[in-house]
Design a protein around this motif. Structure first.
Motif, mmCIF file in Angstrom:
data_model
loop_
_atom_site.group_PDB
_atom_site.id
_atom_site.type_symbol
_atom_site.label_atom_id
_atom_site.label_comp_id
_atom_site.label_asym_id
_atom_site.label_seq_id
_atom_site.Cartn_x
_atom_site.Cartn_y
_atom_site.Cartn_z
ATOM 1 N N UNK A 148 3.735 11.598 -1.014
ATOM 2 C CA UNK A 148 4.157 10.830 -2.186
ATOM 3 C C UNK A 148 5.671 10.928 -2.378
ATOM 4 N N UNK A 206 -0.365 16.009 0.518
ATOM 5 C CA UNK A 206 -0.367 14.796 -0.304
ATOM 6 C C UNK A 206 0.922 14.670 -1.104
ATOM 7 N N UNK A 240 10.854 8.510 -12.838
ATOM 8 C CA UNK A 240 11.119 8.922 -11.453
ATOM 9 C C UNK A 240 11.761 10.309 -11.423
ATOM 10 N N UNK A 276 5.593 0.790 -0.734
ATOM 11 C CA UNK A 276 5.932 1.789 0.278
ATOM 12 C C UNK A 276 4.791 2.037 1.254
ATOM 13 N N UNK A 277 3.567 1.983 0.754
ATOM 14 C CA UNK A 277 2.429 2.241 1.622
ATOM 15 C C UNK A 277 1.847 0.967 2.239
ATOM 16 N N UNK A 287 12.789 3.577 -2.701
ATOM 17 C CA UNK A 287 13.954 3.265 -3.513
ATOM 18 C C UNK A 287 15.262 3.349 -2.728
ATOM 19 N N UNK A 319 7.491 2.321 -10.810
ATOM 20 C CA UNK A 319 6.905 3.345 -9.939
ATOM 21 C C UNK A 319 5.659 2.812 -9.239
ATOM 22 N N UNK A 336 7.357 8.750 0.199
ATOM 23 C CA UNK A 336 7.150 7.337 -0.090
ATOM 24 C C UNK A 336 8.070 6.847 -1.213
ATOM 25 N N UNK A 392 -2.530 10.097 -4.537
ATOM 26 C CA UNK A 392 -2.167 8.685 -4.736
ATOM 27 C C UNK A 392 -3.238 7.990 -5.584
ATOM 28 N N UNK A 433 -5.537 9.651 0.395
ATOM 29 C CA UNK A 433 -4.689 10.610 -0.306
ATOM 30 C C UNK A 433 -5.134 10.656 -1.766
ATOM 31 N N UNK A 439 6.737 0.479 -6.480
ATOM 32 C CA UNK A 439 7.367 1.216 -5.381
ATOM 33 C C UNK A 439 6.319 1.903 -4.497
ATOM 34 N N UNK A 440 5.336 2.525 -5.132
ATOM 35 C CA UNK A 440 4.302 3.233 -4.364
ATOM 36 C C UNK A 440 3.484 2.229 -3.546
#
Lengths: 232, 232
Positions: free
Chosen positions: B99, B95, B160, A106-107, B107, A99, B102, A160, A157, A102-103
């Motif tokens: 998330x 927010x 997830x 992704x950003x 994925x 996770x 994202x 996040x 954010x 991925x976060x």
């Protein structure tokens, strides 16, 4: 149980109706009892539940305040779940790593574009500090945490930021059950953080995505190395 | 406060040392007092705190069990934070949407490759159900939730799944404060879910990323439409 949840719901309702914000003082226990129509002991119970969730904060000798609603509760339950699974396959730790990666990946475009000169300089200082600590054979948990929080700062954010902090905490609580990291791993991980800085300095989102992924390789390998084959 | 946390830590330690798993029965209160060296009232308090975090579960008349450590506490505190911010700028809801998007976009390659024929068929059925509900003028919260949980299923990552469920819950609690969605918006959102299904059926990760992003447009527009200009 139902009663306690009802009183807790009454207190949350009170906060909403009176437009209170985190840090605002709640009325006294007696006033709260009257406002939600419950006994002193029920209100006291409900306040404890809400306090565990950081929805209210009890400052002894001062009163009860609206809490910051941090993700502290998430950290506590997730970290404990991680520790529970650490004795078999470190499943939860592996999930947390997935996770996080991925976060951050992704950003990457917003991060690569959004970091200002000051933030880039601070990232470089943190990565250099990690390399120095590794040279002394010390770990650098706090620098690592600061690094990942700073990386997400340009997004503005708060969720996040809180998730990043929460997952990092869970990982730092559970990782020691994998056995101590040797100096070679610390040095490697420090240099992988510096590679992230370099990709960010170049404002190269694709390179940043790659560098972020590569930086999770050592922890993945550590997890794989202790994971026993299933006997199912 | 410290005392209560110490006793809670003692109970968590007990669970770890005895290799208990979620669903396992804890010893009686009297035995727990002896095991952690604390009074009955301290243990009772600590159990309440751990229960709020879903680390233990009290089944009245049956005993106390190791909890499922769900993210229920995350939902509760985050949803309430969302409600608190709903009266000004819906910051928290925005927010949460960022998330969610994202994570689902990140994925997309694994999802596009991993969904099996049965999962694809179920996704299509859910999207069709949304369209039918919209035609009747009904909302379709439950179908929407099932859709997003199913989309992440191929990852086999329980964290997830839990985060997806938790963020979805927060969004569904806070969204009604934006005002009711009219039928046009419901129909549009249903068709955007069908576009996600089509991208997934084509095993096209890039198209899936685009379809996922587009599907969040209506909620973003709804947030923007009620967000008042800052008076700072």
């Amino acid at each position: 149980m139902l009663r306690r949840n009802e009183v807790a719901a009454g207190i949350k309702d009170y906060i909403l109706r009176h437009h209170l914000k985190p840090g605002d003082l709640l009325p006294t226990e007696a006033e709260l009892c009257e406002a939600v129509g419950a006994s002193r002991s029920s209100v006291r119970e409900a306040v404890k539940t809400l306090s565990a969730l950081d929805i209210v904060e009890v400052r002894h000798g001062h009163g009860t305040y609206v809490g910051r609603m941090s993700l502290a509760a998430l950290v506590e339950s997730l970290a404990f779940r991680g520790l529970l699974s650490s004795e078999d396959d470190h499943l939860v730790l592996g999930e947390v790593v997935d996770v996080r990666q991925n976060i951050e990946q992704g950003f990457a475009p917003q991060v690569a574009q959004g970091l200002d000169t000051d933030q880039l300089a601070r990232l470089r200082t943190l990565a250099a500090g990690m390399a120095e600590a590794a040279e002394r054979g010390d770990d650098y948990l706090e620098l690592d945490k600061q690094f990942h929080l700073l990386l997400m700062e340009p997004l503005g954010n708060d969720l996040i930021q809180q998730l990043t902090g929460a997952f990092w905490e869970v990982q730092s609580i559970v990782t020691p059950t994998l056995g101590s990291e040797h100096q070679g791993a610390l040095t490697l991980t420090a240099s992988l953080h510096m590679a992230i800085v370099e990709a960010a300095e170049a404002r190269d989102a694709a390179a940043l995505r790659t560098a972020v992924a590569a930086h999770y390789d050592p922890i993945r390998e550590l997890i794989a190395s202790v994971r026993r084959p299933s006997t199912a």
